[in-house]
Design a protein around this motif. Sequence first.
Motif, PDB file in Angstrom:
ATOM      1  N   LEU A   1       0.842  -1.195   0.000  1.00 20.02           N
ATOM      2  CA  LEU A   1       0.000   0.000   0.000  1.00 20.02           C
ATOM      3  C   LEU A   1       0.875   1.242   0.000  1.00 20.02           C
ATOM      4  O   LEU A   1       1.938   1.249   0.609  1.00 20.02           O
ATOM      5  N   SER A   2       0.392   2.279  -0.671  1.00 13.73           N
ATOM      6  CA  SER A   2       1.090   3.552  -0.681  1.00 13.73           C
ATOM      7  C   SER A   2       0.149   4.663  -0.260  1.00 13.73           C
ATOM      8  O   SER A   2      -1.053   4.595  -0.517  1.00 13.73           O
ATOM      9  N   CYS A   3       0.714   5.682   0.367  1.00 19.22           N
ATOM     10  CA  CYS A   3      -0.044   6.856   0.779  1.00 19.22           C
ATOM     11  C   CYS A   3       0.699   8.099   0.317  1.00 19.22           C
ATOM     12  O   CYS A   3       1.872   8.288   0.682  1.00 19.22           O
ATOM     13  N   ALA A   4       0.040   8.901  -0.486  1.00 24.27           N
ATOM     14  CA  ALA A   4       0.608  10.161  -0.947  1.00 24.27           C
ATOM     15  C   ALA A   4       0.046  11.284  -0.082  1.00 24.27           C
ATOM     16  O   ALA A   4      -1.173  11.463  -0.024  1.00 24.27           O
ATOM     17  N   ALA A   5       0.930  12.002   0.590  1.00 25.33           N
ATOM     18  CA  ALA A   5       0.521  13.064   1.508  1.00 25.33           C
ATOM     19  C   ALA A   5       0.801  14.434   0.909  1.00 25.33           C
ATOM     20  O   ALA A   5       1.857  14.647   0.308  1.00 25.33           O
TER      21      ALA A   5
END
Length: 122
Positions: free
Chosen positions: A20-24
């Motif tokens: 999973l990836s999270c772009a902030a």
Amino acid sequence: QVQLVESGGGLVQAGGSLRLSCAASGRTFSSYYIGWFRQAPGKEREFVAAISWSGSSTYYAESVKGRFTISGDNAKNTVSLQMNSLKPEDTAVYYCTASALYSDFRSRPAYWGQGTQVTVSS
């Protein structure tokens, strides 16, 4: 305005892996804790893992220790969760979270993404 956008969920067989990836975006996260929560059907949301934005500290729920690894890329403002040896009980909606306070990141982070579904089949 803080935005957290998750990606990478999907369907996998037990024993498999997902990342999973999270772009902030929306502010400077230099002193924040970026993490992941999950919510399975009929259950409350629970803390999964977190990382201090400096990358010096990582935190995990007991249920995922040794199987999940959280990491951050400050240059890209992204945080990833590598999930290995997945089990059917890992099935849930996974949320990226952000918290400015150490006291809050395991229980009440201030910011949440929209979530991404992870389904592990037996």
